[in-house]
Design a protein around this motif. Structure first.
Motif, mmCIF file in Angstrom:
data_model
loop_
_atom_site.group_PDB
_atom_site.id
_atom_site.type_symbol
_atom_site.label_atom_id
_atom_site.label_comp_id
_atom_site.label_asym_id
_atom_site.label_seq_id
_atom_site.Cartn_x
_atom_site.Cartn_y
_atom_site.Cartn_z
ATOM 1 N N ALA A 289 11.523 12.218 -2.553
ATOM 2 C CA ALA A 289 10.441 12.237 -1.801
ATOM 3 C C ALA A 289 9.556 13.516 -2.347
ATOM 4 C CB ALA A 289 10.724 12.795 -0.265
ATOM 5 N N ALA A 290 8.504 13.726 -2.211
ATOM 6 C CA ALA A 290 7.646 14.842 -2.637
ATOM 7 C C ALA A 290 7.525 14.966 -4.264
ATOM 8 C CB ALA A 290 8.458 16.162 -2.288
ATOM 9 N N GLY A 291 7.459 13.749 -4.931
ATOM 10 C CA GLY A 291 6.999 13.720 -6.267
ATOM 11 C C GLY A 291 5.591 13.692 -6.493
ATOM 12 N N ALA A 292 5.170 13.458 -7.670
ATOM 13 C CA ALA A 292 3.646 13.391 -7.890
ATOM 14 C C ALA A 292 3.476 12.205 -8.858
ATOM 15 C CB ALA A 292 3.359 14.768 -8.868
ATOM 16 N N GLY A 293 2.067 11.634 -8.857
ATOM 17 C CA GLY A 293 1.677 10.683 -9.611
ATOM 18 C C GLY A 293 0.522 10.695 -10.417
ATOM 19 N N CYS A 294 0.360 9.875 -11.579
ATOM 20 C CA CYS A 294 -0.582 9.880 -12.459
ATOM 21 C C CYS A 294 -0.668 8.602 -12.933
ATOM 22 C CB CYS A 294 -0.806 10.967 -13.245
ATOM 23 S SG CYS A 294 0.691 11.248 -14.537
ATOM 24 N N SER A 295 -1.915 8.059 -14.018
ATOM 25 C CA SER A 295 -1.920 7.095 -14.340
ATOM 26 C C SER A 295 -3.240 7.120 -15.453
ATOM 27 C CB SER A 295 -2.379 5.904 -13.416
ATOM 28 O OG SER A 295 -3.782 6.201 -12.918
ATOM 29 N N ASN A 296 -2.971 6.315 -16.445
ATOM 30 C CA ASN A 296 -4.380 6.107 -17.371
ATOM 31 C C ASN A 296 -4.906 5.004 -17.346
ATOM 32 O OD1 ASN A 296 -2.991 4.350 -18.912
ATOM 33 N ND2 ASN A 296 -2.523 5.478 -20.624
ATOM 34 N N GLY A 297 -6.244 4.807 -17.749
ATOM 35 C CA GLY A 297 -7.071 3.557 -17.638
ATOM 36 C C GLY A 297 -7.015 2.584 -18.779
ATOM 37 N N ASP B 45 -2.477 0.210 -18.002
ATOM 38 C CA ASP B 45 -2.263 -0.207 -16.836
ATOM 39 C C ASP B 45 -0.914 0.176 -16.146
ATOM 40 O OD1 ASP B 45 -2.650 -2.230 -14.844
ATOM 41 O OD2 ASP B 45 -1.480 -3.451 -15.720
ATOM 42 N N ARG B 46 -0.702 1.600 -16.509
ATOM 43 C CA ARG B 46 0.615 2.208 -16.043
ATOM 44 C C ARG B 46 0.548 3.400 -15.021
ATOM 45 N NH1 ARG B 46 4.722 3.576 -21.172
ATOM 46 N NH2 ARG B 46 5.223 1.359 -21.781
ATOM 47 N N GLY B 47 1.332 3.294 -14.043
ATOM 48 C CA GLY B 47 1.190 4.285 -13.107
ATOM 49 C C GLY B 47 2.598 5.105 -13.409
ATOM 50 N N LEU B 48 2.594 6.401 -13.250
ATOM 51 C CA LEU B 48 3.683 7.286 -13.168
ATOM 52 C C LEU B 48 4.205 7.906 -12.221
ATOM 53 C CD1 LEU B 48 3.107 6.429 -16.235
ATOM 54 C CD2 LEU B 48 3.924 8.978 -16.860
ATOM 55 N N HIS B 49 5.256 8.056 -11.799
ATOM 56 C CA HIS B 49 5.719 9.007 -10.653
ATOM 57 C C HIS B 49 6.853 10.037 -11.201
ATOM 58 C CE1 HIS B 49 8.332 10.138 -7.067
ATOM 59 N NE2 HIS B 49 7.159 10.155 -6.410
ATOM 60 N N GLY B 50 6.676 11.137 -10.914
ATOM 61 C CA GLY B 50 7.519 12.035 -11.479
ATOM 62 C C GLY B 50 8.057 13.225 -10.504
ATOM 63 N N GLY B 51 9.274 13.630 -10.446
ATOM 64 C CA GLY B 51 9.859 14.792 -9.677
ATOM 65 C C GLY B 51 10.150 14.252 -8.457
ATOM 66 N N GLY B 52 10.344 15.084 -7.589
ATOM 67 C CA GLY B 52 10.672 14.980 -6.040
ATOM 68 C C GLY B 52 11.963 15.894 -5.865
ATOM 69 N N PHE B 53 12.104 15.947 -4.590
ATOM 70 C CA PHE B 53 13.232 16.821 -4.389
ATOM 71 C C PHE B 53 14.553 16.866 -5.132
ATOM 72 C CE2 PHE B 53 10.852 16.927 -0.321
ATOM 73 C CZ PHE B 53 10.521 18.287 -0.288
ATOM 74 N N SER C 136 14.802 16.448 -8.397
ATOM 75 C CA SER C 136 14.743 15.415 -9.354
ATOM 76 C C SER C 136 13.935 15.720 -10.529
ATOM 77 C CB SER C 136 14.056 14.163 -8.647
ATOM 78 O OG SER C 136 14.009 13.122 -9.720
ATOM 79 N N ASN C 137 14.349 15.181 -11.670
ATOM 80 C CA ASN C 137 13.392 15.244 -12.699
ATOM 81 C C ASN C 137 13.046 13.905 -13.570
ATOM 82 O OD1 ASN C 137 16.074 14.581 -13.894
ATOM 83 N ND2 ASN C 137 15.820 15.823 -15.564
ATOM 84 N N VAL C 138 13.369 13.137 -12.579
ATOM 85 C CA VAL C 138 13.101 11.459 -12.962
ATOM 86 C C VAL C 138 11.605 11.194 -13.294
ATOM 87 C CG1 VAL C 138 13.491 9.092 -12.629
ATOM 88 C CG2 VAL C 138 15.282 10.867 -12.257
ATOM 89 N N ILE C 139 11.214 10.629 -14.011
ATOM 90 C CA ILE C 139 9.906 10.095 -14.350
ATOM 91 C C ILE C 139 9.881 8.395 -14.406
ATOM 92 C CG2 ILE C 139 7.725 9.819 -15.558
ATOM 93 C CD1 ILE C 139 8.511 12.487 -17.071
ATOM 94 N N ASP C 140 9.302 7.714 -13.511
ATOM 95 C CA ASP C 140 9.422 6.322 -13.483
ATOM 96 C C ASP C 140 7.860 5.696 -13.686
ATOM 97 O OD1 ASP C 140 11.895 6.063 -12.675
ATOM 98 O OD2 ASP C 140 11.388 5.935 -10.608
ATOM 99 N N PHE C 141 7.757 4.373 -14.144
ATOM 100 C CA PHE C 141 6.390 4.151 -14.352
ATOM 101 C C PHE C 141 6.599 2.521 -13.844
ATOM 102 C CE2 PHE C 141 8.338 2.020 -18.210
ATOM 103 C CZ PHE C 141 7.529 0.840 -18.418
ATOM 104 N N VAL C 142 5.372 2.043 -13.284
ATOM 105 C CA VAL C 142 5.056 0.744 -12.936
ATOM 106 C C VAL C 142 3.956 0.185 -13.663
ATOM 107 C CG1 VAL C 142 6.015 1.293 -10.663
ATOM 108 C CG2 VAL C 142 3.723 1.490 -11.024
ATOM 109 N N THR C 143 3.917 -1.074 -13.788
ATOM 110 C CA THR C 143 2.608 -1.949 -14.441
ATOM 111 C C THR C 143 1.974 -1.972 -13.106
ATOM 112 O OG1 THR C 143 3.944 -2.690 -16.217
ATOM 113 C CG2 THR C 143 1.788 -3.745 -15.441
ATOM 114 N N ILE C 144 0.588 -1.443 -12.912
ATOM 115 C CA ILE C 144 -0.332 -1.687 -11.898
ATOM 116 C C ILE C 144 -0.744 -2.711 -11.566
ATOM 117 C CG2 ILE C 144 -2.353 -0.303 -10.877
ATOM 118 C CD1 ILE C 144 -1.666 1.989 -12.587
#
Length: 112
Positions: free
Chosen positions: A11-19, A22-30, A32-40
Motif C-alpha cells: 500500500a501507499a505506492g506511487a504511479g506514473c505512465s508515459n504516452g 502504453d505502460r503504467g508503473l507502480h513503485g514503492g509502498g510500505f 517496498s522498493n519494487v516497481i511493477d508495470f502494466v500494459t494500460i
C-alpha cells in the motif's frame, strides 16, 4: 472490474505512465522498493519492472512527456529516483529534495 494484481501486496505506492509505450508503473509502498508495470490497454497482472534505489512509502511519482522518464520521490526519504519507462530496469538516483516529504503531489511536462 478487476484489472489484475501487482507482483506483491503493498500500500501507499506511487504511479506514473508515459504516452508512447502504453505502460503504467507502480513503485514503492510500505517497506517496498519494487516497481511493477502494466500494459494500460489490456487487462492483466503486473510484471516486475525493476527496483527503486531504496524502500519508499508514501512517495509520489510523475513522468515526463518529452524524455520517457518516470520519477519517484519523497515519502519517508528525500531521495528522488528515475527510470526510463520504455525499458525495464532498476531506478537510478536523480538527486535529493531538501527534506523528506509525505503526502505531496506530482506534476509533469505533458503535451498534447
Amino acid at each position: 472490474v478487476d484489472f489484475g494484481n501487482l507482483t506483491t501486496t503493498r500500500a501507499a505506492g506511487a504511479g506514473c505512465s508515459n504516452g508512447t509505450d502504453d505502460r503504467g508503473l507502480h513503485g514503492g509502498g510500505f517497506a517496498s522498493n519494487v516497481i511493477d508495470f502494466v500494459t494500460i490497454s489490456s487487462e492483466g497482472n503486473a510484471t516486475d519492472f525493476g527496483d527503486l534505489t531504496g524502500t519508499r512509502s508514501q512517495g509520489k511519482a510523475t513522468s515526463s512527456g518529452t524524455n520517457d522518464r518516470g520519477f519517484f520521490g519523497g515519502g519517508n526519504t528525500a531521495q528522488i529516483d528515475f527510470v526510463t519507462i520504455s525499458t525495464e530496469g532498476n531506478a537510478a538516483d536523480f538527486g535529493d529534495m531538501t527534506i523528506s516529504r509525505n503526502e505531496g503531489a506530482g506534476c509533469s511536462d505533458g503535451f498534447l
